[in-house]
Enzyme design. Sequence first.
Site, PDB file in Angstrom:
ATOM      1  N   ARG A 181     -33.145 -15.070  15.866  1.00 23.87           N
ATOM      2  CA  ARG A 181     -33.550 -16.038  16.631  1.00 23.87           C
ATOM      3  C   ARG A 181     -32.226 -16.904  16.176  1.00 23.87           C
ATOM      4  O   ARG A 181     -31.292 -15.581  15.024  1.00 23.87           O
ATOM      5  CB  ARG A 181     -33.942 -16.715  15.231  1.00 23.87           C
ATOM      6  CG  ARG A 181     -34.473 -18.166  15.541  1.00 23.87           C
ATOM      7  CD  ARG A 181     -35.124 -19.167  14.213  1.00 23.87           C
ATOM      8  NE  ARG A 181     -37.066 -19.207  14.700  1.00 23.87           N
ATOM      9  CZ  ARG A 181     -37.867 -19.238  13.975  1.00 23.87           C
ATOM     10  NH1 ARG A 181     -37.593 -19.716  12.700  1.00 23.87           N
ATOM     11  NH2 ARG A 181     -39.118 -18.944  15.057  1.00 23.87           N
ATOM     12  N   GLU A 220     -41.009 -10.407  20.668  1.00 20.62           N
ATOM     13  CA  GLU A 220     -42.140 -11.120  20.455  1.00 20.62           C
ATOM     14  C   GLU A 220     -43.180  -9.941  21.103  1.00 20.62           C
ATOM     15  O   GLU A 220     -44.439  -9.853  20.422  1.00 20.62           O
ATOM     16  CB  GLU A 220     -42.464 -12.172  22.464  1.00 20.62           C
ATOM     17  CG  GLU A 220     -41.805 -13.458  21.692  1.00 20.62           C
ATOM     18  CD  GLU A 220     -42.317 -14.265  20.342  1.00 20.62           C
ATOM     19  OE1 GLU A 220     -43.073 -13.199  20.288  1.00 20.62           O
ATOM     20  OE2 GLU A 220     -41.604 -15.227  20.484  1.00 20.62           O
ATOM     21  N   LEU A 232     -44.971   1.659  14.330  1.00 15.06           N
ATOM     22  CA  LEU A 232     -45.060   0.224  14.161  1.00 15.06           C
ATOM     23  C   LEU A 232     -46.879   0.207  14.668  1.00 15.06           C
ATOM     24  O   LEU A 232     -47.126  -0.970  14.958  1.00 15.06           O
ATOM     25  CB  LEU A 232     -44.370  -0.137  15.557  1.00 15.06           C
ATOM     26  CG  LEU A 232     -43.764  -1.052  15.350  1.00 15.06           C
ATOM     27  CD1 LEU A 232     -42.486  -2.256  16.030  1.00 15.06           C
ATOM     28  CD2 LEU A 232     -43.510  -2.350  13.997  1.00 15.06           C
ATOM     29  N   TYR A 263     -50.120   0.515  17.773  1.00 16.98           N
ATOM     30  CA  TYR A 263     -50.299  -0.478  19.282  1.00 16.98           C
ATOM     31  C   TYR A 263     -49.290   0.371  20.254  1.00 16.98           C
ATOM     32  O   TYR A 263     -48.110  -0.907  20.883  1.00 16.98           O
ATOM     33  CB  TYR A 263     -50.143  -2.252  19.550  1.00 16.98           C
ATOM     34  CG  TYR A 263     -51.693  -2.161  18.589  1.00 16.98           C
ATOM     35  CD1 TYR A 263     -52.660  -2.201  19.402  1.00 16.98           C
ATOM     36  CD2 TYR A 263     -51.563  -3.324  17.949  1.00 16.98           C
ATOM     37  CE1 TYR A 263     -53.962  -2.649  17.963  1.00 16.98           C
ATOM     38  CE2 TYR A 263     -52.897  -4.088  16.917  1.00 16.98           C
ATOM     39  CZ  TYR A 263     -53.715  -3.023  17.144  1.00 16.98           C
ATOM     40  OH  TYR A 263     -54.506  -3.922  16.206  1.00 16.98           O
ATOM     41  N   TYR A 301     -49.837 -15.370  26.315  1.00 22.07           N
ATOM     42  CA  TYR A 301     -48.778 -15.799  24.919  1.00 22.07           C
ATOM     43  C   TYR A 301     -47.461 -15.738  24.396  1.00 22.07           C
ATOM     44  O   TYR A 301     -46.117 -16.377  24.798  1.00 22.07           O
ATOM     45  CB  TYR A 301     -49.469 -15.385  23.837  1.00 22.07           C
ATOM     46  CG  TYR A 301     -48.323 -15.532  22.662  1.00 22.07           C
ATOM     47  CD1 TYR A 301     -47.781 -16.960  21.827  1.00 22.07           C
ATOM     48  CD2 TYR A 301     -47.297 -14.269  21.792  1.00 22.07           C
ATOM     49  CE1 TYR A 301     -46.563 -17.008  21.257  1.00 22.07           C
ATOM     50  CE2 TYR A 301     -46.977 -14.345  21.194  1.00 22.07           C
ATOM     51  CZ  TYR A 301     -45.810 -15.443  20.397  1.00 22.07           C
ATOM     52  OH  TYR A 301     -45.034 -15.829  19.569  1.00 22.07           O
ATOM     53  N   ASP A 357     -50.776 -18.663  19.514  1.00 17.51           N
ATOM     54  CA  ASP A 357     -50.708 -17.405  19.480  1.00 17.51           C
ATOM     55  C   ASP A 357     -51.737 -17.787  17.816  1.00 17.51           C
ATOM     56  O   ASP A 357     -51.790 -18.547  17.975  1.00 17.51           O
ATOM     57  CB  ASP A 357     -49.118 -16.656  18.127  1.00 17.51           C
ATOM     58  CG  ASP A 357     -48.590 -17.621  17.645  1.00 17.51           C
ATOM     59  OD1 ASP A 357     -49.082 -18.658  17.542  1.00 17.51           O
ATOM     60  OD2 ASP A 357     -47.973 -16.987  17.027  1.00 17.51           O
ATOM     61  N   CYS A 363     -51.399 -27.828   2.048  1.00 17.92           N
ATOM     62  CA  CYS A 363     -51.103 -28.985   2.596  1.00 17.92           C
ATOM     63  C   CYS A 363     -50.540 -30.148   2.316  1.00 17.92           C
ATOM     64  O   CYS A 363     -49.852 -31.026   3.161  1.00 17.92           O
ATOM     65  CB  CYS A 363     -52.774 -29.959   2.354  1.00 17.92           C
ATOM     66  SG  CYS A 363     -53.582 -28.611   3.371  1.00 17.92           S
ATOM     67  N   CYS A 412     -53.832 -35.194   9.724  1.00 12.18           N
ATOM     68  CA  CYS A 412     -55.230 -33.343  10.066  1.00 12.18           C
ATOM     69  C   CYS A 412     -55.821 -33.964   9.606  1.00 12.18           C
ATOM     70  O   CYS A 412     -56.792 -34.074   8.480  1.00 12.18           O
ATOM     71  CB  CYS A 412     -54.315 -32.642   9.552  1.00 12.18           C
ATOM     72  SG  CYS A 412     -56.076 -31.029   9.429  1.00 12.18           S
ATOM     73  N   THR A 462     -58.093  -0.141  13.535  1.00 11.54           N
ATOM     74  CA  THR A 462     -58.892  -1.186  13.506  1.00 11.54           C
ATOM     75  C   THR A 462     -60.231  -1.415  13.482  1.00 11.54           C
ATOM     76  O   THR A 462     -60.644  -1.572  13.387  1.00 11.54           O
ATOM     77  CB  THR A 462     -57.666  -1.848  15.001  1.00 11.54           C
ATOM     78  OG1 THR A 462     -56.178  -1.864  14.675  1.00 11.54           O
ATOM     79  CG2 THR A 462     -58.641  -3.572  15.328  1.00 11.54           C
TER      80      THR A 462
END
Length: 362
Positions: free
Chosen positions: A29, A45, A88, A90, A128, A146, A205, A214, A304
């Site tokens: 970022r 991402e 990592l 996947y 996404y 997401d 909250c 909300c 998974t």
Amino acid sequence: MPLATRQPAAKAADLLAWYDRHRRSLPWRVLPGERPDPYRVWASEIMLQQTTITAVKPYFERFMARFPTVEALAAAPSEEVMQAWAGLGYYSRARNLHACAKAVTASHGGRFPDTEAGLRALPGIGAYTAGAVAAIAFDRPAAAVDGNVERVMTRLFAIEAALPGAKPVIREHVLALLPMARPGDFAQALMDLGATICTPRNPACGICPWREPCRARTAGTQESYPRKAAKKAGVTRYGAAFVLLREDGALLVRTRPNKGLLGGMAEVPTSDWRADYELDGAAQDAPFVTRWRKLGTPVRHVFTHFPLELTVLVAKAPATSQAPLGMRFTPRGKLRDEPFPSLMLKVVEAGLAALRPPSSAP
DNA sequence: GAGGCGTGGGA
DNA sequence: TTCCCAAGCCT
């Protein structure tokens, strides 16, 4: 309309004001006002898909040092890319990442498309990620929905429909809230809110910029969103893994097929993994005829969709041994270069520990 | 549209 | 221990 039931509308400005004060500092970022590098945004991402920030950070830093540009990534051998991704999870992400880098380099002159549609057409980029890269890297007014955003939106509007069916409705709500200015910051703010305030359990909250509008918070039902069906647990599968150490220290390994589970990753030879695997006949599945020693404690690993128990069998082979077809002996010093998934790191560690000469007590 | 596809951490 | 997950994509 009775005053008591009125609820103020959620405003993007309130979220952005919160973001300006509480935005997280992350390696991918940039500072306010800086133009992000689409390559870094895209790579982050992909890594962050279904993966925690904590897990991604070290991988991202190493990956960027090793492949500083999309051209560098495109030019790298696939084994090197898989090795950089090893651990990592996947792994189709890594294969698609490499394919995407090649496509961007070959067909787009090394520039990422700056529209959702253009991005969406690239391998590994779905709804996404296309929205996220368009918004974050190019400040396009795109929705990046997401898991965080799904949670925030289903609570904000008390959406009763279950996921994934509710996705289109959620997306419409996000688009309706999208500000004309700073759509990229809005996308990141929404995710930051979900990650730090509107958490799955015990959401904060009381300090949420959207606590007033909300609907779930008003009803006190925030933790019941998003609605989703419970997923069923998989059946445990069993198998045998063969750790064969040559006298010169080399280990017998092979590469898994490019598709499917752990595709393109390295492994020691194993039997099939089945729910009804019979360990008594494990020697039949061995890559080498020799005297195998069965270790008492199996290696357990949870994927998974199913838990796995691999019983490790170990043996030593003469230094003159040749690897069977499709396999190779990797020298001890080169083992780190093999793209072993975490499961195989466990297996290799257990096997080598058993083969080491017994040491005196610590 | 539902299932395949990793891993490590937190409650 | 057991469960649920964490910035999803592909078929």
